[in-house]
Design a protein around this motif. Structure first.
Motif, PDB file in Angstrom:
ATOM      1  N   GLN A   1       0.818  -1.342   0.019  1.00  0.00           N
ATOM      2  CA  GLN A   1       0.159   0.011   0.156  1.00  0.00           C
ATOM      3  C   GLN A   1       0.759   1.275   0.173  1.00  0.00           C
ATOM      4  O   GLN A   1       1.982   1.276   0.725  1.00  0.00           O
ATOM      5  CB  GLN A   1      -0.897   0.040   1.272  1.00  0.00           C
TER       6      GLN A   1
ATOM      7  N   HIS B   1      -3.896   2.457  -9.147  1.00  0.00           N
ATOM      8  CA  HIS B   1      -4.774   3.896  -9.066  1.00  0.00           C
ATOM      9  C   HIS B   1      -3.921   4.936  -8.035  1.00  0.00           C
ATOM     10  O   HIS B   1      -4.387   5.358  -6.905  1.00  0.00           O
ATOM     11  CB  HIS B   1      -6.198   3.634  -8.431  1.00  0.00           C
TER      12      HIS B   1
ATOM     13  N   GLU C   1      -5.698   8.189  -7.193  1.00  0.00           N
ATOM     14  CA  GLU C   1      -6.687   8.374  -6.149  1.00  0.00           C
ATOM     15  C   GLU C   1      -6.169   8.215  -4.850  1.00  0.00           C
ATOM     16  O   GLU C   1      -6.731   8.555  -3.785  1.00  0.00           O
ATOM     17  CB  GLU C   1      -7.696   7.127  -6.374  1.00  0.00           C
ATOM     18  N   ARG C   2      -5.045   7.141  -4.901  1.00  0.00           N
ATOM     19  CA  ARG C   2      -4.582   6.824  -3.431  1.00  0.00           C
ATOM     20  C   ARG C   2      -3.942   8.296  -2.893  1.00  0.00           C
ATOM     21  O   ARG C   2      -4.058   8.406  -1.661  1.00  0.00           O
ATOM     22  CB  ARG C   2      -3.527   5.756  -3.654  1.00  0.00           C
TER      23      ARG C   2
ATOM     24  N   GLU D   1      -6.373  10.315  -1.514  1.00  0.00           N
ATOM     25  CA  GLU D   1      -6.962  10.052  -0.463  1.00  0.00           C
ATOM     26  C   GLU D   1      -6.092  10.039   0.750  1.00  0.00           C
ATOM     27  O   GLU D   1      -6.383  10.736   1.774  1.00  0.00           O
ATOM     28  CB  GLU D   1      -7.166   8.171  -0.413  1.00  0.00           C
TER      29      GLU D   1
END
Ligand code: ZN
Length: 244
Positions: free
Chosen positions: A187, A228, A231-232, A235
């Motif tokens: 992540q 993505h 987007e991450r 976020e």
């Protein structure tokens, strides 16, 4: 590993303070010359040479070395590389006194040096001394576009260090995040809190990465992230807004 015709990532082993991982400098091979982004630890020139040769290049082609920041795992082989290649060194102005050996690194203090085991301290002092031969040839500023890999945008992302830079390579749509972002357990996450003296500033810096047309992020610690990323990053940046 090549990411595009001109951009490749190098893989170097990092064994430091109980950590055992891979770190990822970048090589841009263009017009018969090579630009490196970051240089690994002291003593890794032979590995860098081998990696460049595997890419069909050579150490002698290195003309420019761009630094994301002053930490030893990023500037470690810089003095030796400059000695061997005469390459120019580019960095943010706030990192220059450290890179040129005129000031102790921001995460180092005389007390911390003194507390090191004798051998480690001697190695560190030798390394810091070797920086005295260096001269940064160009100070990079936020928003500058370098003629590299289809246009490389300099993004000032302080916090992890005072002059930390990230780079957006618009050709391959690659964000080279330095230590502003990491990949941990697959992540994308922010900088390591224990190694980031000004965490609020580092988190604020993350806002500047939102909105870039990023297809992949290369984290010096953790490697490539391509799930993505835009987007991450948005976020991560919005979580920060909420928490502040
Ligand atoms: Zn690092």
């Amino acid at each position: 590993m090549r990411l595009s015709p001109h951009v490749a990532i190098l893989e170097l082993p990092l064994q430091l303070a109980g950590r055992n991982e891979i770190i990822y400098p970048v090589a841009v091979l263009e017009d018969g010359s090579i630009t490196l982004i970051d240089t690994g630890l002291p003593g890794q020139v032979a590995l860098i040479r081998k990696a460049l040769e595997e890419l069909g290049g050579s150490l002698e082609q290195v003309r420019r070395i761009i630094l994301t920041h002053q930490d030893i795992d990023h500037i470690g082989s810089l003095p030796e590389l400059v000695r061997l290649t005469g390459a120019e060194v580019w960095a943010h102005a706030a990192e220059v006194p450290v890179i040129e050996g005129r000031r102790l690194p921001v995460k180092m203090s005389p007390e911390r040096l003194k507390a090191m085991p004798e051998e480690t301290r001697q190695q560190m002092e030798r390394f810091l001394g070797s920086l005295g031969s260096l001269q940064v040839s160009r100070s990079l500023s936020d928003g500058e576009v370098l003629p590299l890999a289809g246009g490389t945008v300099v993004i000032f992302t302080p916090g992890h260090t005072p002059g930390h830079l990230s780079f957006f390579l618009s050709g391959p749509k690659l964000l080279v995040s330095g230590d502003e972002l990491r990949v941990v357990e697959d992540q994308l996450v922010g900088p390591a809190p224990q190694a980031t003296p000004d965490m609020p500033l580092a988190l604020e810096s993350m806002q500047k990465l939102v909105g870039l047309d990023i297809e992949r992020v290369l984290c010096y610690h953790g490697g490539l992230f391509s799930d993505h990323p835009k987007e991450r990053i948005a976020e991560l940046a919005s979580q920060i807004e909420q928490s502040s």
